[in-house]
Design an enzyme around this catalytic site. Structure first.
Site, PDB file in Angstrom:
ATOM      1  N   HIS A   1       0.865  -1.198   0.000  1.00 54.70           N
ATOM      2  CA  HIS A   1       0.000   0.000   0.000  1.00 54.70           C
ATOM      3  C   HIS A   1       0.898   1.244   0.000  1.00 54.70           C
ATOM      4  O   HIS A   1       1.944   1.271   0.642  1.00 54.70           O
ATOM      5  CB  HIS A   1      -0.917  -0.015   1.223  1.00 54.70           C
ATOM      6  CG  HIS A   1      -2.005   1.016   1.126  1.00 54.70           C
ATOM      7  ND1 HIS A   1      -1.787   2.348   1.396  1.00 54.70           N
ATOM      8  CD2 HIS A   1      -3.308   0.916   0.761  1.00 54.70           C
ATOM      9  CE1 HIS A   1      -2.914   3.018   1.207  1.00 54.70           C
ATOM     10  NE2 HIS A   1      -3.849   2.178   0.816  1.00 54.70           N
TER      11      HIS A   1
ATOM     12  N   GLU B   1      -3.719   1.722  -7.633  1.00 50.73           N
ATOM     13  CA  GLU B   1      -4.084   2.852  -6.774  1.00 50.73           C
ATOM     14  C   GLU B   1      -3.165   4.044  -7.056  1.00 50.73           C
ATOM     15  O   GLU B   1      -2.083   4.131  -6.456  1.00 50.73           O
ATOM     16  CB  GLU B   1      -3.934   2.455  -5.307  1.00 50.73           C
ATOM     17  CG  GLU B   1      -4.825   1.324  -4.864  1.00 50.73           C
ATOM     18  CD  GLU B   1      -5.221   1.497  -3.411  1.00 50.73           C
ATOM     19  OE1 GLU B   1      -6.415   1.645  -3.160  1.00 50.73           O
ATOM     20  OE2 GLU B   1      -4.333   1.531  -2.541  1.00 50.73           O
TER      21      GLU B   1
END
Ligand code: PEP
Length: 252
Positions: free
Chosen positions: A98, A167
């Protein structure tokens, strides 16, 4: 093909609040949801056990993910949680790479690759996050960045299970998003790169993450190469998150 929606709760909620949110989400979902969509929630480590217990006791059709995992299997690594320990709790998924881990905790592609391997050897589905920064996007480097992030983790691997979450960092928590058409093209690119990079030409599902909400969800979800979503902020509101999932369920 089944879609996947992951709610990333980040550093929010204690385990009792987590149970309440899980129940609220479950209550607000369309009843036929599980035929089309896998719903995955990623709470803090402290809530994993409690949520897993509620899910198995009440036979809920929701799965649990860890938000991260150690790059080490065991030993003198204070504060870490291993893939083996997650597997013992029946955790099926783990997010890795992430952008918040990469930027705030200095995780580079090498560490992400080690985490990927730890999850693989414990048969946990990797949700591998990749994405470019605003600066990289503005200087036209998006595809190079994605290529490098994919190659350094997946090159020559024979994959059995793994999801990619595209993302763009500039879209996370900002309310800004690329257009669905742009994401659709980038997800196609990611699929092509993963196929040509892996030893077994693995075709991954590719999610989109970055300011997804119930208003923009349907536009993303109707694109061919968007196989689901990773949702941060909007996953902390049970009704809102369930609406996002329901939007997906209603796409023909
Ligand atoms: C995320 O943290 O992965 C994310 C997509 O957050 P948000 O939905 O809040 O942009």
């Amino acid at each position: 093909m089944k879609k996947i929606i992951v709610g990333n709760w980040k550093l929010n909620l204690d385990h009792l609040q987590g149970i309440q949110l899980l129940q609220k989400i479950n209550y607000s979902l369309d009843k036929d949801i599980e035929e089309k969509i896998d719903i995955v929630l990623a709470p803090s480590h402290t809530s994993l056990r409690s949520l897993q217990t509620v899910i198995s006791t009440d036979n809920l059709k929701i799965k649990i993910s860890s938000q991260d995992v150690s790059s080490q299997n065991d030993g003198a690594f204070t504060g870490e949680v291993s893939a083996f320990q997650l597997k013992k709790l029946n955790i099926d998924y783990s997010i890795i790479g992430h952008s918040e881990r990469r930027s705030l905790f200095n995780e580079n592609n090498k560490i992400v690759e080690e985490k990927f391997r730890c999850l693989e050897s414990n048969n946990i589905m990797q949700v591998l996050c990749i994405g470019e920064s605003l600066e990289e996007m503005e200087s036209g480097k998006t595809l190079d960045v994605l290529n490098e992030q994919i190659a350094s983790v997946l090159k020559n691997k024979t994959l059995k299970k793994a999801l990619i979450a595209y993302e763009p960092i500039w879209a996370i928590g900002t309310g800004k998003t690329p257009t669905p058409i742009q994401v659709n093209q980038i997800n196609q690119y990611i699929k092509d790169v993963v196929q040509s990079t892996t030893a077994n030409n693995y075709l991954p599902k590719v999610l989109y993450g970055g300011s997804v909400n119930s208003e923009n969800a349907a536009a993303f979800f109707s694109c061919e190469n968007i196989d689901g979503a990773l949702v941060g902020g909007a996953s902390l509101d049970g009704k809102h998150f369930a609406e996002i999932v329901n939007e997906f369920n209603r796409i023909k």
